[in-house]
Design a protein around this motif. Structure first.
Motif, mmCIF file in Angstrom:
data_model
loop_
_atom_site.group_PDB
_atom_site.id
_atom_site.type_symbol
_atom_site.label_atom_id
_atom_site.label_comp_id
_atom_site.label_asym_id
_atom_site.label_seq_id
_atom_site.Cartn_x
_atom_site.Cartn_y
_atom_site.Cartn_z
ATOM 1 N N LEU A 91 3.784 3.150 5.384
ATOM 2 C CA LEU A 91 2.700 3.575 4.494
ATOM 3 C C LEU A 91 2.191 4.953 4.898
ATOM 4 O O LEU A 91 2.013 5.831 4.036
ATOM 5 C CB LEU A 91 1.564 2.557 4.522
ATOM 6 C CG LEU A 91 0.325 2.940 3.710
ATOM 7 C CD1 LEU A 91 0.650 3.049 2.229
ATOM 8 C CD2 LEU A 91 -0.795 1.926 3.943
ATOM 9 N N ILE A 105 2.949 1.676 -4.921
ATOM 10 C CA ILE A 105 3.092 0.754 -3.790
ATOM 11 C C ILE A 105 3.399 -0.626 -4.366
ATOM 12 O O ILE A 105 2.533 -1.242 -5.001
ATOM 13 C CB ILE A 105 1.811 0.727 -2.938
ATOM 14 C CG1 ILE A 105 1.425 2.146 -2.504
ATOM 15 C CG2 ILE A 105 1.996 -0.167 -1.728
ATOM 16 C CD1 ILE A 105 0.053 2.246 -1.846
ATOM 17 N N ALA A 129 -1.646 4.575 -6.216
ATOM 18 C CA ALA A 129 -2.712 5.328 -5.558
ATOM 19 C C ALA A 129 -2.655 6.789 -5.967
ATOM 20 O O ALA A 129 -1.578 7.336 -6.231
ATOM 21 C CB ALA A 129 -2.582 5.203 -4.043
ATOM 22 N N TRP A 137 -6.715 9.301 -0.410
ATOM 23 C CA TRP A 137 -5.975 8.395 -1.290
ATOM 24 C C TRP A 137 -6.881 7.249 -1.728
ATOM 25 O O TRP A 137 -7.566 6.638 -0.902
ATOM 26 C CB TRP A 137 -4.759 7.822 -0.574
ATOM 27 C CG TRP A 137 -3.658 8.803 -0.354
ATOM 28 C CD1 TRP A 137 -3.435 9.551 0.766
ATOM 29 C CD2 TRP A 137 -2.616 9.148 -1.277
ATOM 30 N NE1 TRP A 137 -2.319 10.338 0.607
ATOM 31 C CE2 TRP A 137 -1.792 10.111 -0.643
ATOM 32 C CE3 TRP A 137 -2.289 8.738 -2.570
ATOM 33 C CZ2 TRP A 137 -0.675 10.661 -1.263
ATOM 34 C CZ3 TRP A 137 -1.181 9.286 -3.193
ATOM 35 C CH2 TRP A 137 -0.390 10.240 -2.544
ATOM 36 N N ARG A 138 -6.872 6.946 -3.022
ATOM 37 C CA ARG A 138 -7.607 5.788 -3.518
ATOM 38 C C ARG A 138 -6.779 5.107 -4.601
ATOM 39 O O ARG A 138 -5.992 5.746 -5.308
ATOM 40 C CB ARG A 138 -8.980 6.167 -4.072
ATOM 41 C CG ARG A 138 -8.944 6.899 -5.402
ATOM 42 C CD ARG A 138 -10.312 6.892 -6.046
ATOM 43 N NE ARG A 138 -10.242 7.197 -7.471
ATOM 44 C CZ ARG A 138 -11.209 6.954 -8.343
ATOM 45 N NH1 ARG A 138 -12.324 6.395 -7.927
ATOM 46 N NH2 ARG A 138 -11.080 7.264 -9.618
ATOM 47 N N MET A 139 -6.959 3.794 -4.727
ATOM 48 C CA MET A 139 -6.228 3.055 -5.746
ATOM 49 C C MET A 139 -6.743 3.431 -7.126
ATOM 50 O O MET A 139 -7.948 3.440 -7.372
ATOM 51 C CB MET A 139 -6.359 1.551 -5.520
ATOM 52 C CG MET A 139 -5.712 1.057 -4.238
ATOM 53 S SD MET A 139 -4.007 1.619 -4.014
ATOM 54 C CE MET A 139 -3.240 1.009 -5.523
ATOM 55 N N ALA A 239 0.327 -3.217 2.770
ATOM 56 C CA ALA A 239 -0.270 -2.514 1.631
ATOM 57 C C ALA A 239 0.292 -3.010 0.307
ATOM 58 O O ALA A 239 -0.439 -3.099 -0.692
ATOM 59 C CB ALA A 239 -0.050 -1.007 1.772
ATOM 60 N N ALA A 243 -2.382 -3.783 -2.611
ATOM 61 C CA ALA A 243 -2.730 -2.546 -3.324
ATOM 62 C C ALA A 243 -3.256 -2.816 -4.731
ATOM 63 O O ALA A 243 -4.325 -2.322 -5.120
ATOM 64 C CB ALA A 243 -1.522 -1.610 -3.374
ATOM 65 N N HIS A 265 -9.634 0.002 2.873
ATOM 66 C CA HIS A 265 -8.866 1.164 2.430
ATOM 67 C C HIS A 265 -7.399 0.764 2.267
ATOM 68 O O HIS A 265 -7.003 -0.358 2.620
ATOM 69 C CB HIS A 265 -8.999 2.300 3.447
ATOM 70 C CG HIS A 265 -10.414 2.712 3.707
ATOM 71 N ND1 HIS A 265 -11.192 3.366 2.774
ATOM 72 C CD2 HIS A 265 -11.209 2.539 4.797
ATOM 73 C CE1 HIS A 265 -12.395 3.585 3.266
ATOM 74 N NE2 HIS A 265 -12.437 3.099 4.492
ATOM 75 N N ILE A 266 -6.598 1.671 1.764
ATOM 76 C CA ILE A 266 -5.195 1.355 1.500
ATOM 77 C C ILE A 266 -4.488 0.870 2.758
ATOM 78 O O ILE A 266 -3.644 -0.027 2.710
ATOM 79 C CB ILE A 266 -4.468 2.591 0.919
ATOM 80 C CG1 ILE A 266 -5.019 2.918 -0.464
ATOM 81 C CG2 ILE A 266 -2.959 2.360 0.830
ATOM 82 C CD1 ILE A 266 -4.474 4.205 -1.041
ATOM 83 N N SER A 267 -4.843 1.432 3.899
ATOM 84 C CA SER A 267 -4.165 1.084 5.152
ATOM 85 C C SER A 267 -4.810 -0.080 5.899
ATOM 86 O O SER A 267 -4.334 -0.484 6.958
ATOM 87 C CB SER A 267 -4.109 2.305 6.075
ATOM 88 O OG SER A 267 -5.418 2.785 6.324
#
Length: 297
Positions: A91, A105, A129, A137-139, A239, A243, A265-267
């Motif tokens: 990721l 993702i 994302a 980075w944001r969804m 992720a 996601a 967060h994504i991670s």
């Protein structure tokens, strides 16, 4: 609205969502036709399975993305070595290396064990994302397809700021408190994750209405978003498992954090997703049982 990032290229989030939905429908058709496929190999553990259909579905989704948005980045589960460290590294590498401000993702078949056993609890998860002008980075879009609901597949979809939908109709999370909650969790393929999950089931089970394990993180998140489930928790997820579902729950009015209540967060790998009525109490119950993430190895 069109979104532009540091590379200056403007893309409509609505167009991204449309392609994700189309790819999800095509993937669902393959999954329906191949339910019960044989195991090709095991990955990190004996419970972490792979069939030839996983790769077939991932290639189908990736091709759809490449045809519509040839510059967009793509991260799929089947392109990554098994294990939490490899998943997290993949990721990070995908976010760092992406020449675009968009990253898809995907988990082509979330619930492979169910799929192999012909249990109709399988999800196709496609999260997208976007990297903002600040480099964050944001969804932006999420689609989860439940291909085995009977006639046509169920399509769960969400776009940041636009709400969450099931087959085009708005959905929302439940409002129940923990005592009335149906809480879902998973059965982890490794001991460091399994031990806290077992403690969590015991702690939550005496406080909630009941606990369920469905075998697909994507579906459990989608079901929280539409109110079929009240909450979902897990100590360690990749992720591609979360996601799309995290965005669905948020856009449906739910709360998503890690197991200590910190922003997701994504991670982020530990997850607690629920309606607002159960979240705080559920987090306290899990914390009291020492369920905050992986146990020390």
């Amino acid at each position: 609205a069109a979104l532009a990032g540091p590379d200056g290229a403007a893309v409509s989030a609505a167009d991204v969502l449309r392609v994700a939905e189309q790819a999800g429908r095509a993937a669902a058709e393959v999954v329906r036709n191949r339910l019960g496929a044989e195991v090709l190999k095991t990955k990190a553990t004996r419970g972490d399975l792979l069939t030839e259909v996983d790769g077939e579905v991932e290639r189908l989704i990736q091709q759809a993305v490449a045809e519509a948005f040839p510059t967009h980045g793509f991260l799929g589960e089947e392109s990554v070595e098994a294990g939490a460290k490899a998943s997290a590294a993949a990721l990070d590498a995908a976010m760092d290396a992406s020449g675009s401000d968009w990253l898809w993702i995907c988990d082509p078949i979330d619930g492979t064990t169910n799929f192999v056993q012909a249990l109709p609890l399988v999800g196709v998860s496609i999260g997208v994302a976007h990297r903002t002008s600040a480099g964050i980075w944001r969804m932006e879009c999420g689609v989860i397809v439940d291909p085995l609901r009977g006639g046509a597949p169920d399509i769960f979809s969400a776009m940041a700021g636009g709400g969450a939908f099931l087959n085009g109709a708005p959905i929302s999370v439940g409002s129940e408190c923990l005592a009335d909650a149906v809480v879902a969790t998973g059965f982890a393929p490794n001991e460091a994750s399994l031990r806290p999950m077992v403690r969590g089931i015991g702690a939550v089970g005496v406080r909630a209405r009941t606990v369920r394990m469905l075998g697909s993180a994507a579906l459990m998140l989608a079901y929280v978003a539409c109110g079929r489930l009240s909450a979902y928790f897990e100590a360690d997820l990749n992720a591609w498992d979360t996601a799309a579902g995290v965005l669905l729950v948020r856009e449906a009015g739910g709360i998503v954090t890690d197991l200590q209540g910190e922003p997701f967060h994504i991670s982020t790998r530990p997850i607690l997703a629920s309606g607002p009525g159960a979240h705080a109490e559920l987090r306290e119950v899990l914390a009291a049982a020492g369920v905050t993430g992986l146990d020390p190895s």
